[in-house]
Design a protein around this motif. Sequence first.
Motif, PDB file in Angstrom:
ATOM      1  N   LYS A 175     -34.792  21.105  21.327  1.00 12.12           N
ATOM      2  CA  LYS A 175     -34.999  22.548  22.003  1.00 12.12           C
ATOM      3  C   LYS A 175     -33.717  23.258  22.401  1.00 12.12           C
ATOM      4  N   GLN A 176     -32.824  22.772  22.668  1.00 13.50           N
ATOM      5  CA  GLN A 176     -31.577  23.180  23.025  1.00 13.50           C
ATOM      6  C   GLN A 176     -30.483  22.576  22.529  1.00 13.50           C
ATOM      7  N   GLN A 177     -29.716  23.438  21.677  1.00 17.74           N
ATOM      8  CA  GLN A 177     -28.683  22.688  21.010  1.00 17.74           C
ATOM      9  C   GLN A 177     -27.498  22.486  21.855  1.00 17.74           C
ATOM     10  N   PRO A 178     -26.999  21.147  21.904  1.00 23.34           N
ATOM     11  CA  PRO A 178     -25.973  20.665  22.677  1.00 23.34           C
ATOM     12  C   PRO A 178     -24.635  21.348  22.118  1.00 23.34           C
ATOM     13  N   ASP A 179     -23.470  21.408  22.824  1.00 25.34           N
ATOM     14  CA  ASP A 179     -22.215  21.742  22.116  1.00 25.34           C
ATOM     15  C   ASP A 179     -21.571  20.521  21.598  1.00 25.34           C
ATOM     16  N   GLU A 180     -20.208  20.504  21.072  1.00 20.99           N
ATOM     17  CA  GLU A 180     -19.662  19.502  20.368  1.00 20.99           C
ATOM     18  C   GLU A 180     -19.488  18.319  21.408  1.00 20.99           C
ATOM     19  N   ARG A 181     -19.242  18.591  22.492  1.00 26.48           N
ATOM     20  CA  ARG A 181     -18.979  17.309  23.390  1.00 26.48           C
ATOM     21  C   ARG A 181     -20.439  16.773  23.610  1.00 26.48           C
ATOM     22  N   GLY A 182     -21.679  17.542  23.728  1.00 26.13           N
ATOM     23  CA  GLY A 182     -22.867  16.891  24.163  1.00 26.13           C
ATOM     24  C   GLY A 182     -23.278  16.163  22.604  1.00 26.13           C
ATOM     25  N   ILE A 183     -22.815  16.582  21.385  1.00 24.51           N
ATOM     26  CA  ILE A 183     -22.966  16.122  20.280  1.00 24.51           C
ATOM     27  C   ILE A 183     -22.524  14.565  20.363  1.00 24.51           C
ATOM     28  N   VAL A 184     -21.367  14.647  20.674  1.00 22.23           N
ATOM     29  CA  VAL A 184     -20.449  13.204  20.649  1.00 22.23           C
ATOM     30  C   VAL A 184     -21.182  12.497  21.507  1.00 22.23           C
ATOM     31  N   LEU A 185     -21.404  12.582  22.565  1.00 23.44           N
ATOM     32  CA  LEU A 185     -22.132  11.832  23.637  1.00 23.44           C
ATOM     33  C   LEU A 185     -23.444  11.344  23.268  1.00 23.44           C
ATOM     34  N   LEU A 186     -24.178  12.016  22.446  1.00 23.37           N
ATOM     35  CA  LEU A 186     -25.545  11.633  21.911  1.00 23.37           C
ATOM     36  C   LEU A 186     -25.357  10.721  20.991  1.00 23.37           C
ATOM     37  N   GLN A 187     -24.386  11.074  20.070  1.00 23.18           N
ATOM     38  CA  GLN A 187     -24.495   9.998  19.113  1.00 23.18           C
ATOM     39  C   GLN A 187     -23.793   8.683  19.208  1.00 23.18           C
ATOM     40  N   ALA A 188     -22.648   8.651  20.577  1.00 21.74           N
ATOM     41  CA  ALA A 188     -22.242   7.574  20.694  1.00 21.74           C
ATOM     42  C   ALA A 188     -23.269   6.618  21.303  1.00 21.74           C
ATOM     43  N   MET A 189     -24.140   7.200  22.149  1.00 22.92           N
ATOM     44  CA  MET A 189     -25.367   6.628  22.860  1.00 22.92           C
ATOM     45  C   MET A 189     -26.186   5.955  21.845  1.00 22.92           C
ATOM     46  N   LYS A 190     -26.826   6.995  21.098  1.00 25.70           N
ATOM     47  CA  LYS A 190     -27.889   6.719  20.044  1.00 25.70           C
ATOM     48  C   LYS A 190     -27.605   5.821  18.991  1.00 25.70           C
ATOM     49  N   THR A 191     -26.366   5.797  18.573  1.00 23.03           N
ATOM     50  CA  THR A 191     -25.991   5.126  17.335  1.00 23.03           C
ATOM     51  C   THR A 191     -25.128   4.147  17.599  1.00 23.03           C
ATOM     52  N   GLY A 192     -23.921   4.733  18.308  1.00 23.88           N
ATOM     53  CA  GLY A 192     -22.809   4.061  18.389  1.00 23.88           C
ATOM     54  C   GLY A 192     -22.866   2.624  19.309  1.00 23.88           C
ATOM     55  N   ALA A 193     -23.879   2.728  20.473  1.00 20.43           N
ATOM     56  CA  ALA A 193     -23.903   1.674  21.315  1.00 20.43           C
ATOM     57  C   ALA A 193     -24.300   0.464  20.737  1.00 20.43           C
ATOM     58  N   LEU A 194     -24.861   0.306  19.748  1.00 20.38           N
ATOM     59  CA  LEU A 194     -25.406  -0.997  19.166  1.00 20.38           C
ATOM     60  C   LEU A 194     -24.314  -1.560  18.377  1.00 20.38           C
ATOM     61  N   LEU A 195     -23.493  -0.771  17.505  1.00 21.06           N
ATOM     62  CA  LEU A 195     -22.582  -1.126  16.948  1.00 21.06           C
ATOM     63  C   LEU A 195     -21.287  -1.665  17.830  1.00 21.06           C
ATOM     64  N   ARG A 196     -21.159  -0.973  18.691  1.00 23.32           N
ATOM     65  CA  ARG A 196     -20.153  -1.406  19.879  1.00 23.32           C
ATOM     66  C   ARG A 196     -20.367  -2.856  20.370  1.00 23.32           C
ATOM     67  N   PHE A 197     -21.524  -3.024  20.787  1.00 19.06           N
ATOM     68  CA  PHE A 197     -21.757  -4.360  21.066  1.00 19.06           C
ATOM     69  C   PHE A 197     -21.935  -5.204  20.094  1.00 19.06           C
ATOM     70  N   ALA A 198     -22.526  -5.018  18.752  1.00 15.41           N
ATOM     71  CA  ALA A 198     -22.239  -6.173  17.895  1.00 15.41           C
ATOM     72  C   ALA A 198     -20.568  -6.482  17.809  1.00 15.41           C
ATOM     73  N   CYS A 199     -19.665  -5.802  17.920  1.00 15.14           N
ATOM     74  CA  CYS A 199     -18.358  -6.250  17.732  1.00 15.14           C
ATOM     75  C   CYS A 199     -17.915  -6.944  18.996  1.00 15.14           C
ATOM     76  N   GLU A 200     -18.129  -6.316  20.209  1.00 15.58           N
ATOM     77  CA  GLU A 200     -17.878  -7.079  21.311  1.00 15.58           C
ATOM     78  C   GLU A 200     -18.622  -8.406  21.411  1.00 15.58           C
ATOM     79  N   ALA A 201     -19.955  -8.559  20.962  1.00 16.27           N
ATOM     80  CA  ALA A 201     -20.529  -9.778  21.107  1.00 16.27           C
ATOM     81  C   ALA A 201     -19.514 -10.808  20.388  1.00 16.27           C
ATOM     82  N   GLY A 202     -18.757 -10.609  19.412  1.00 17.74           N
ATOM     83  CA  GLY A 202     -18.075 -11.637  18.660  1.00 17.74           C
ATOM     84  C   GLY A 202     -17.052 -12.362  19.698  1.00 17.74           C
ATOM     85  N   ALA A 203     -16.403 -11.306  20.484  1.00 18.93           N
ATOM     86  CA  ALA A 203     -15.361 -11.829  21.505  1.00 18.93           C
ATOM     87  C   ALA A 203     -16.179 -12.620  22.518  1.00 18.93           C
ATOM     88  N   ILE A 204     -17.139 -12.258  23.092  1.00 18.41           N
ATOM     89  CA  ILE A 204     -17.882 -12.832  24.197  1.00 18.41           C
ATOM     90  C   ILE A 204     -18.493 -14.244  23.609  1.00 18.41           C
TER      91      ILE A 204
END
Length: 304
Positions: A175-204
Motif C-alpha cells: 500500500k505504501q512503498q518503503p524507502d531503501e532503509r525500510g526495505i532492508v529492515l523488512l527483508q532482514a526480518m522476513k527472510t534474514g532472521a531464520l538464516l541468522r538463527f540457523a547459523c547462530e544455532a550451531g554455536a549454541i
Amino acid sequence: MTKSADAFEKSLSAHAAIVEARLATLLDASIRPAELARPAQLIEAMHYGALNGGKRLRPYLVMQATQLFAGNEEAALQVGCALECLHSYSLVHDDLPAMDDDDLRRGQPTVHKKYDDATAILAGDGLLTYAFDIIASPETPLPDAAKVALVLELSRAAGIGGMAGGQMLDLAAEKQQPDERGIVLLQAMKTGALLRFACEAGAIIAGRPAEDRDRLRRFGEIIGRAFQVADDLLDITSDAATLGKATGKDAAKGKATLVGLKGTDWARSELDRLVSEANALLAPYGAEAEPLKEAAHFIAYRKK
C-alpha cells in the motif's frame, strides 16, 4: 557448474536426504506422549507442507555451523528439522489467499490448493508449534540451558521482531512503498532472521562463547541479505518453470525491492560484496569453515 559447486550441491542433497528422513519420522501418524491423537488430514497436510521438495538449506546451515565447532550432530539434526518445520509453516501461511495467494510452491500445488484454506492454516499452526516441541523433546540431546537459548532465539527470529513482523511490513509495503532503509529492515526480518538463527544455532548447540555466537550470527545476517537480493534478482530475470513458483510478483503488486530500486547490475555487484564479507567473517576458523563459505556462494549465485 564448477567442480566445487557440484560438490557443494551433492553435499546439500545428501544432508537434505538425512533431514527428510528424520522429518518423515517426526511427522508420522504415531502418537507421542501427552498427545491424544494425530488427525489424519492434519498430519498428512503437515507432512505435505514440510516434505514437498526444497533444498533444506536452513537445516544444512545448522548442521554445518555445529560441525564447525565439533558439536553434537544428532542435536544439530533435530534442531535443523525444527527450523525446517517452522520455515515450512511460514510458506504454508504465506501462500494463503489472504497473504501472497500462490497456487504453486516448489512446482507443486500449495497446501491450501491441495486441501483447503482451513486445513492449510491448521497445518501451519501445527508445524510452528512442533518446531519448539522438537527442540524441547528428550530426543534432542542437549543441556536444558542450550534448549532454552535455542527456543528464545528461534522465537525472536520467527516472531514479532523477526519473520512475522517482517511479513506484516511486507503486506504494508503493498500500500505504501518503503524507502531503501525500510526495505532492508523488512527483508532482514522476513527472510534474514531464520538464516541468522540457523547459523547462530550451531554455536549454541556446541556451547561456544558469545564471540563465536556473535560471529556466526553476523554471518547469518549477511547471507540472509544475499539470499533476498538473489531472490529478488531471480524474480526479475528467471521464469516460473525454472523457479517452481510464479515470477514477477513484486512488480505486479507494486512492491519496492532493492533490485527494483537499484537495478540488476547493482544486485550482482552487491552479491559479490556480501559473499566477500561473509567469507572474511569465517577467516578465523580456517579450512573448517569451507562448507559455510560454499553455502554463502550458493545462496548468492543460485539459479532457483
